[in-house]
Structure formats: C-alpha cells, structure tokens
Write a protein that holds these residues in place. Sequence first.
Motif, mmCIF file in Angstrom:
data_model
loop_
_atom_site.group_PDB
_atom_site.id
_atom_site.type_symbol
_atom_site.label_atom_id
_atom_site.label_comp_id
_atom_site.label_asym_id
_atom_site.label_seq_id
_atom_site.Cartn_x
_atom_site.Cartn_y
_atom_site.Cartn_z
ATOM 1 N N GLU A 6 4.879 3.907 -5.796
ATOM 2 C CA GLU A 6 3.548 3.344 -5.539
ATOM 3 C C GLU A 6 2.760 4.218 -4.563
ATOM 4 O O GLU A 6 1.562 4.454 -4.736
ATOM 5 C CB GLU A 6 3.656 1.920 -4.961
ATOM 6 C CG GLU A 6 4.288 0.906 -5.901
ATOM 7 C CD GLU A 6 5.761 0.737 -5.623
ATOM 8 O OE1 GLU A 6 6.325 -0.301 -6.028
ATOM 9 O OE2 GLU A 6 6.350 1.645 -5.007
ATOM 10 N N TRP A 7 3.457 4.696 -3.527
ATOM 11 C CA TRP A 7 2.805 5.561 -2.549
ATOM 12 C C TRP A 7 2.392 6.886 -3.179
ATOM 13 O O TRP A 7 1.292 7.379 -2.931
ATOM 14 C CB TRP A 7 3.747 5.828 -1.371
ATOM 15 C CG TRP A 7 3.986 4.628 -0.501
ATOM 16 C CD1 TRP A 7 4.030 3.325 -0.888
ATOM 17 C CD2 TRP A 7 4.214 4.643 0.912
ATOM 18 N NE1 TRP A 7 4.286 2.513 0.182
ATOM 19 C CE2 TRP A 7 4.409 3.297 1.305
ATOM 20 C CE3 TRP A 7 4.306 5.637 1.865
ATOM 21 C CZ2 TRP A 7 4.657 2.938 2.623
ATOM 22 C CZ3 TRP A 7 4.554 5.293 3.177
ATOM 23 C CH2 TRP A 7 4.727 3.956 3.558
ATOM 24 N N SER A 317 3.488 -4.099 -7.460
ATOM 25 C CA SER A 317 3.544 -2.636 -7.359
ATOM 26 C C SER A 317 2.190 -2.016 -7.687
ATOM 27 O O SER A 317 1.762 -1.047 -7.048
ATOM 28 C CB SER A 317 4.615 -2.086 -8.303
ATOM 29 O OG SER A 317 5.902 -2.580 -7.952
ATOM 30 N N LYS A 320 0.020 -2.426 -4.771
ATOM 31 C CA LYS A 320 0.353 -1.492 -3.688
ATOM 32 C C LYS A 320 -0.278 -0.126 -3.914
ATOM 33 O O LYS A 320 -0.681 0.550 -2.976
ATOM 34 C CB LYS A 320 1.871 -1.337 -3.587
ATOM 35 C CG LYS A 320 2.573 -2.521 -2.967
ATOM 36 C CD LYS A 320 4.079 -2.265 -2.908
ATOM 37 C CE LYS A 320 4.834 -3.478 -2.377
ATOM 38 N NZ LYS A 320 6.303 -3.245 -2.374
ATOM 39 N N VAL A 324 -2.591 1.522 -1.133
ATOM 40 C CA VAL A 324 -2.278 2.822 -0.536
ATOM 41 C C VAL A 324 -3.472 3.753 -0.633
ATOM 42 O O VAL A 324 -3.819 4.460 0.332
ATOM 43 C CB VAL A 324 -1.042 3.447 -1.220
ATOM 44 C CG1 VAL A 324 -0.885 4.919 -0.816
ATOM 45 C CG2 VAL A 324 0.206 2.667 -0.865
ATOM 46 N N SER A 402 -7.494 -4.195 -5.355
ATOM 47 C CA SER A 402 -6.066 -4.121 -5.677
ATOM 48 C C SER A 402 -5.617 -5.345 -6.469
ATOM 49 O O SER A 402 -4.817 -5.234 -7.412
ATOM 50 C CB SER A 402 -5.252 -4.003 -4.384
ATOM 51 O OG SER A 402 -5.660 -2.888 -3.632
#
Length: 417
Positions: A6-7, A317, A320, A324, A402
Amino acid sequence: MKFPYEWQIGWRYTRAGKRTTGNGFISFIALVSMSGIALGVAALIVVLSVMNGFQKEVRDRMLSVLAHVEIFSPTGSMPNWQLTAQEARQNKQVIGAAPYVEAQALLTRQDAVSGVALRGIEPSLEPEVSDIGKEMKGGKLTDLVPGDFGIVLGADLAATLGVQVSDKITLVAPEGTITPAGMLPRLKQFTVVGIFESGHYEYDSTLALVNIKDAQALFRLPAPTGVRLRLTDMQRAPEIAHQLARTLSGDLYIRDWTQQNKTWFSAVQIEKRMMFIILTLIIAVAAFNLVSSLVMTVTNKQADIAILRTLGAQPGSIMKIFVVQGVTIGFIGTATGVALGCLIAWSIPWLVPMIEHLLGVQFLPPSVYFINELPSELIPADVARIGIIAFLMSAVATLYPSWRGAKVRPAEALRYE
C-alpha cells in the motif's frame, strides 16, 4: 527494508507524472495543493515571528523603564522598605531591589505645560532595577544629587517643553499649601540634569525622574512609596509576585509588569490569535485542493483499483494507498513550508533592509513608528504548532477521497475497459 505494498503504490502515485497517470492535470493539481500548503505554513510562521518580534521589542523597551515587580504600601509610604527589600531578595529569582516614590505633577516652562508621572529614585540603586542609566542622551543618573533638585526627563517630554540639559523648569505639585490667601499650588524650580530615550513613546513623553530625597521633601512623604524589583526571568513575574505575597511580612500590595500593561498585552494576544486563525484558512484552502486532487486520482485509477481488488486487496488496503498519497503530499508541503518560513523569519533582520535599499523605500518610518526596523523572533513552539496543524489538516483531507476509492466496485470499473 521492504515496505507494505500500500505504501509503495501510494508513493508511486505521488511521484507519478503524466506518463504514468495519463492525466497531467491531476499531477498539476497535486503540485498546487503541495505548494499551497507550503506557502500557507510559511506565511503563518513569518507573520507570527514578526508579531513576536514586535511584542518582544515593545516589551523590552517598556521594561527598560519599568520594574518587573513593584511592592508598595496602601498607606502611601513604606518606612521599613529596607526590610521588605531584604525579604524579597531571599527569593532566588530576585536580583535587584530599589526604593521609589511615585507621584503626579505638572512641568512648566514659559508657555509650555505638560503633565508627568514623577518618579523619585535612588541613583545608586536604580541600575539594579531598570536600564534608564544606559539610555541617557545627556547627563547621567548620578547627577541627581539630593538637595540640588535636579530632574531627568524623557526625550519627547524635553522636546515638548523645549528644554535641554542645564535648563531650569518649574514643577507644580498637586498638593497645595494653605495660606491666609487660600490654597496655593506648591511650586519648585528644578534643573534639567539629564535626558533619556527608552524608545517607548509613552515613557519618553510622560516620565520624569528626581532624587528620592527631593521627591519625599516635595510631596512631604516620611518614607518611599515602595520597592521595585528585578527578576532573573521576567516571564515568571506573575509567579514570583504570588510567591512574594506569601512570604513578605506586613500589609503590602504587589503588582508585576504584566498587570501594569494588561490591556496592551491582551490586545496583542488577541491580534496573534486572530492572525493565526485567518492565515490558517490559507492552509485549509490548500487542503481542499488536496481533496479535489485525490478525488480525481481515485476517478482516474478506478481500473487499477479494480485489478487490485480482483487480486485480493481489501477495501482497507485501497484506502491506505490514497491516504499514503495524500499524507505524503501534506508532509512534503508542510516540511517545505516550515523550512521556507523559518528561513525567511530568520533572514528578516537583514533581508528587509536589503529590499528597502533596492526599492528606495522605508517600511517603518521613524516619524510614524517608534522602531525603524522590522523585528522577528522565531519561537520553536509556534513553528511546531503550525506544522502539526497543517499536517493534521492534510491528513483529514485524505479521508473522504480514500473512502471513495475503497468503495469502487471491480465489476463496474472494468466493464468498459
């Protein structure tokens, strides 16, 4: 170190340009959002630093004349002032003590008349509680010899009365003398032995100093009005005044410098709060731009979201990924703004004079303002507060886009792909 996917995807979307996103306008909006946050943070830091600088400059000039704490008797005189000064010095924060007499009077010379706050001082002890001795334009405090009836005037007061050092001036005391002809004002001729300039107009135009013995004789006081104190840390004056109220003997009144100028300092604090709120709106606008940027990114990346969902990615996810991306934009914008704001605030003392020289203008004319240069004081607590607020606003701005991305349905997103 391997970061969660995800990052990695969120950072990739942040770095993506037109070739990866397929839409250069989205990248431009993200850049505008980042720039808006940076400019808002920088502007807020610079403005608060300048306001802190003005407050410090005025406070320091004010306290070059005023004592940090004053102790006085309700009867108007303090016969045991030496005992009070000795007891006050037992507090480790007290580094200076001196007696004083406080009164109101009129000064006249020819046709010029001016009301003054008259302060009787002990010249040998006065340097312990004020910096007037360092601000003398002419003469010195030690010229206030008891019995000679000398007087030291503020620079603006001397200009108003049209006097210089060694000129004679008449002081009119409010207490009159009873005679067979009735009540007559008490007059006394003084010699100007010094002129000081603190840089604070209120005191330079209204304050006059005489020897404490002369003041007692003129106003028929058996003892000084009270004792003035200087502290190691003037910011702790209210706390120290409260401590002294519990430890000093006798029926005494105590006031610190914040009480003497409470209205002015309250006004400054209100101005700082209002300016903080107003300029925070700039950061809020940039955060709204961040919302629109992320919403368009989500719309543009619906196919990618659908593929990730079919591969087993959970809605959390997907959420996220865009959190991010938004948080990264907010962090970079905030960090850039903090760095830029601190650099400008730190550079103001030499940057503004350079700009004035290049443009041939003066932003603070001495004839209008009592200071002729733009002060700046960078307070780390202000910088930290601004940075945290800007980052939190950016983080909150990522929640709705998001959430929208997490609600994308794979079948509908891939139907026309």
